[in-house]
Scaffold this active site. Structure first.
Site, PDB file in Angstrom:
ATOM      1  CD  GLU A   1      -2.567  -1.279   2.418  1.00 35.39           C
ATOM      2  OE1 GLU A   1      -2.496  -0.768   3.279  1.00 35.39           O
ATOM      3  OE2 GLU A   1      -3.593  -2.450   2.396  1.00 35.39           O
TER       4      GLU A   1
ATOM      5  CD  GLU B   1      -4.483  -8.274   1.661  1.00 40.11           C
ATOM      6  OE1 GLU B   1      -5.370  -7.648   1.867  1.00 40.11           O
ATOM      7  OE2 GLU B   1      -3.186  -7.794   1.786  1.00 40.11           O
TER       8      GLU B   1
END
Ligand code: XIL
Length: 366
Positions: free
Chosen positions: A153, A258
């Site tokens: 991220e 994910e």
């Protein structure tokens, strides 16, 4: 004897079918199929989930136990027990083992960025700490971990760099330093970049540029993880499909890293998958506390099939598809972004029974 042979002839196909009807033996022929595991699963306190992991999947990733705040909550203090047990569980079951994650703005203890007086450390000190942290962690599991999510991220959804402490203190080159240090610590491990909202063009374009720049510098990067915390209406499949092609065009593999699908409503101001978002519980925001209605379940099943159809279509570009839970009961979406809800986000219900559409996905990959 004849009766025995007859029973065998009648039962064998049924047994073989039953054996084949797992994700690992069908979907697993196209790419690795994995799930995130927590420590109750590893220790088999959650025995149903533990069994499901061993029978359905061939890859595991650590949901939390390899994050910096768990491994090193205070300067000089290391907690290896849970991460060691996670790796031992994967090895005992001959699974691909993925490490998550080394450099992230979240779940990293404050000490990493501060000196004894609480002041932010200098660029030089943080680079040293990053190198030493990565060497210690990646070095400990050298030869045992197939691949690491190195940076997690690092970008905002508009494609700008996230102003994390790593970015603010070190500057733009923190990303390449992280990949350099990880490669030094285990030259054989694959190295990944991982992020959410990866079907937003501004975001995936920025990530693709970053990948190209790492490659131009001769640094190792094997794949980009699209987290894929999906919903019933987003991302649009056509945008998701384009993102896979764009990432693959940079010469790396794509990982669906994910995967889950949230059917619960969320406040208007909610977006992406930034973990610090938190809102108050209300019964209105938890509409499926007593089970999901048929219409939503059907929509959910159709959408899951659409995603798996897309993954099969892109199988030459995809290295792994990993769910961010084993079943609904252990999904982080029960507590994020609103605590105490009843998530219905995976292929297995809250008792770890397969949902009706799982057999359709398996059929698609047979
Ligand atoms: C989540 C875990 O599932 C939760 O248990 C924890 O409280 C917060 O983090 N993106 C990531 C994952 O890269 O590490 C996050 O995992 C989910 C979003």
């Amino acid at each position: 004897m004849r009766r025995f042979c007859l029973i065998l002839t009648l039962c064998l196909p049924v047994c073989m079918m039953a054996q084949q009807e797992t994700l690992r033996e069908t979907v697993g022929n196209y790419f690795h199929i994995g799930c995130a595991v927590n420590s109750s699963i590893v220790q088999a306190t959650d025995s149903k989930a533990n069994e499901l992991v061993r029978t359905q999947f061939n890859s595991i990733v650590a949901e939390n136990c390899m994050k910096a705040e768990h491994l090193s909550p205070r300067e000089g203090e290391w907690n290896w027990a849970e991460a060691d047990a996670f790796v031992a569980f994967g090895e005992a079951n001959h699974m691909q083992i993925i490490g998550h994650c080394l450099v992230w703005h979240s779940q990293t203890a404050e000490w990493m960025f501060r000196d004894k007086n609480g002041k932010e450390v200098s660029r030089e000190v943080l680079i040293q700490r990053m190198r030493w942290y990565i060497r210690t962690v990646v070095g400990r599991y050298k030869g045992h971990i197939a691949g690491w999510d190195v940076c997690n991220e690092s970008f905002e959804d508009d494609g700008t760099r996230r102003q994390s402490p790593w970015q603010r203190i070190i500057g733009d080159d923190y990303i390449e330093l992280a990949y350099r240090f990880a490669h030094e610590a285990d030259p054989d491990a694959e190295l990944y970049y991982n992020d959410y909202s990866m079907s937003v063009p501004a975001k995936y374009n920025a990530v693709c540029e970053m990948v190209k720049s790492l490659k131009a510098k001769g640094l190792r990067i094997d794949a980009v993880g699209m987290q894929s915390h999906n919903g019933l209406t987003w991302p649009k499949l056509v945008e998701y499909d384009r993102a896979i092609d764009a990432i693959a065009a940079t010469g790396v593999k794509v990982i669906i890293s994910e995967l889950d699908m949230n059917v619960l409503p969320n406040p208007d101001s909610f977006s992406g998958a930034e973990v610090s978002q938190q809102f108050e519980y209300s019964a209105k925001m938890d509409p499926y506390a007593n089970g999901i209605d048929k219409r939503t379940q059907d929509l959910f099943g159709e959408r899951w099939q659409a995603f798996f159809y897309l993954y099969r279509h892109h199988c030459h570009q995809i290295a792994r598809v990993t769910f961010w839970a084993v079943g609904d009961a252990d999904s982080w979406l029960n507590d994020w972004p609103i605590p105490g809800r009843h998530a219905h986000a995976t292929l297995f219900d809250r008792d770890y029974n397969p949902k009706p559409f799982l057999k359709e996905i398996i059929k698609m990959y047979k």
